[in-house]
Design a protein around this motif. Structure first.
Motif, PDB file in Angstrom:
ATOM      1  N   GLU A 192      21.780  39.852 -15.859  1.00 54.64           N
ATOM      2  CA  GLU A 192      22.782  38.830 -15.565  1.00 54.64           C
ATOM      3  C   GLU A 192      22.051  37.609 -15.011  1.00 54.64           C
ATOM      4  OE1 GLU A 192      25.960  40.136 -13.080  1.00 54.64           O
ATOM      5  OE2 GLU A 192      27.087  38.286 -13.399  1.00 54.64           O
ATOM      6  N   ARG A 194      21.883  33.084 -14.415  1.00 50.89           N
ATOM      7  CA  ARG A 194      22.543  31.778 -14.308  1.00 50.89           C
ATOM      8  C   ARG A 194      21.484  30.744 -14.685  1.00 50.89           C
ATOM      9  NH1 ARG A 194      24.139  27.908 -10.264  1.00 50.89           N
ATOM     10  NH2 ARG A 194      22.748  28.816  -8.726  1.00 50.89           N
ATOM     11  N   SER A 206      26.516  31.022 -16.631  1.00 50.69           N
ATOM     12  CA  SER A 206      26.231  32.396 -16.198  1.00 50.69           C
ATOM     13  C   SER A 206      26.679  33.401 -17.246  1.00 50.69           C
ATOM     14  CB  SER A 206      26.966  32.712 -14.897  1.00 50.69           C
ATOM     15  OG  SER A 206      26.598  31.786 -13.917  1.00 50.69           O
ATOM     16  N   ILE A 233      20.635  36.938 -11.423  1.00 50.41           N
ATOM     17  CA  ILE A 233      21.618  37.155 -10.361  1.00 50.41           C
ATOM     18  C   ILE A 233      21.390  38.568  -9.815  1.00 50.41           C
ATOM     19  CG2 ILE A 233      24.074  37.311  -9.812  1.00 50.41           C
ATOM     20  CD1 ILE A 233      24.527  35.297 -12.133  1.00 50.41           C
ATOM     21  N   ARG A 235      22.128  41.793  -7.770  1.00 48.92           N
ATOM     22  CA  ARG A 235      23.352  42.517  -7.370  1.00 48.92           C
ATOM     23  C   ARG A 235      23.017  43.493  -6.263  1.00 48.92           C
ATOM     24  NH1 ARG A 235      27.776  40.037  -8.705  1.00 48.92           N
ATOM     25  NH2 ARG A 235      27.544  39.024 -10.691  1.00 48.92           N
TER      26      ARG A 235
END
Ligand code: BTN
Length: 235
Positions: A192, A194, A206, A233, A235
């Motif tokens: 993931e 951005r 994103s 990103i 987490r």
């Protein structure tokens, strides 16, 4: 390819020195007082510890789309050189467009700047530095921190050897000729991310990264993005 190497003990930025160069010239320094990264970031490097160099490569006569993929090809060259130094078990990856990461930490940054028919290919590789500024220390790594005791000039020669090989393949066969090797070391695919255009770009784009397209763009969600900086990103 015969590189011509010009070394200074200290300069503002080897990318500035390279503006006076021609194809095949390489400008190196032991220390930069104003080292630059992409998005106007500073590139800080301890005196004498790391590779700081700018090679001049001709892209005259190439179409714009082909020339635009040179930064990725340069990234592949550095991945190859670092992989050979670290050995087959090392997890060396290319983060679009051209940061080189080892096990998720940055070992090399590349700043390509167009100058007439040439591209100035600025390459920084962390070689002997073991302590980094607090704000980057969790994200930065060097060959020394990974247990490899290499001389800066040896790393320079290895990177230049790979760069000559990859540049010749890319120049002759286009991005297609280096695409599979780049896709095989893509660090962002499946993560993931951005992608921002500037540091103050609050929104960015994103989504899950679907990898690098055959034209050199990065695919995020269903968008192809040509320029910017990708941030994973966490987490
Ligand atoms: C980045 O990670 O944003 C790119 C960093 C590029 C650093 C190199 S060091 C040699 C050359 N001279 C510079 O001023 N920058 C590049």
């Amino acid at each position: 390819m015969d590189w011509r190497i010009f070394h200074k003990e200290e300069t503002d930025s080897t990318n500035n020195d390279a503006k006076a160069g021609v194809h095949g010239d390489v400008f190196t320094a032991s220390f930069q007082t104003a080292g630059r990264g992409r998005l106007d970031h500073k590139w800080l490097s301890r005196r004498g510890d790391n590779l700081m160099m700018s090679a001049v490569l001709d892209v005259g006569g190439l179409d714009v789309a082909h020339a635009a993929t040179l930064p990725l090809a340069v990234g592949l060259a550095v991945v190859n050189a670092v992989s050979r130094l670290l050995g087959p078990s090392a997890d060396v990856k290319l983060k679009w467009t051209n940061d080189v990461y080892v096990s998720g930490r940055k070992i090399s940054g590349i700043l390509c700047e167009r100058c007439g028919d040439n591209v100035i290919v600025g390459i920084g590789v962390n070689v002997r530095q073991k302590v980094f500024a607090e704000e980057i220390s969790a994200r930065a790594v060097s060959l020394a921190l990974l247990g490899v005791d290499a001389a800066v000039d040896d790393v320079r020669d290895r990177v230049l050897g790979e760069l000559a090989r990859v540049y010749a393949t890319w120049r002759e066969g286009g991005f297609e000729a280096v695409y599979d090797a780049i896709a095989a070391v893509d660090w962002l695919k499946g993560r993931e991310v951005r992608v921002v255009q500037t540091d103050s770009d609050r929104a960015g784009i994103s989504g899950i990264c679907a990898g690098i397209a055959r034209n050199g763009a990065v695919i995020v969600g269903d968008e192809e993005i040509w320029a910017g900086e990708a941030r994973v990103i966490a987490r």
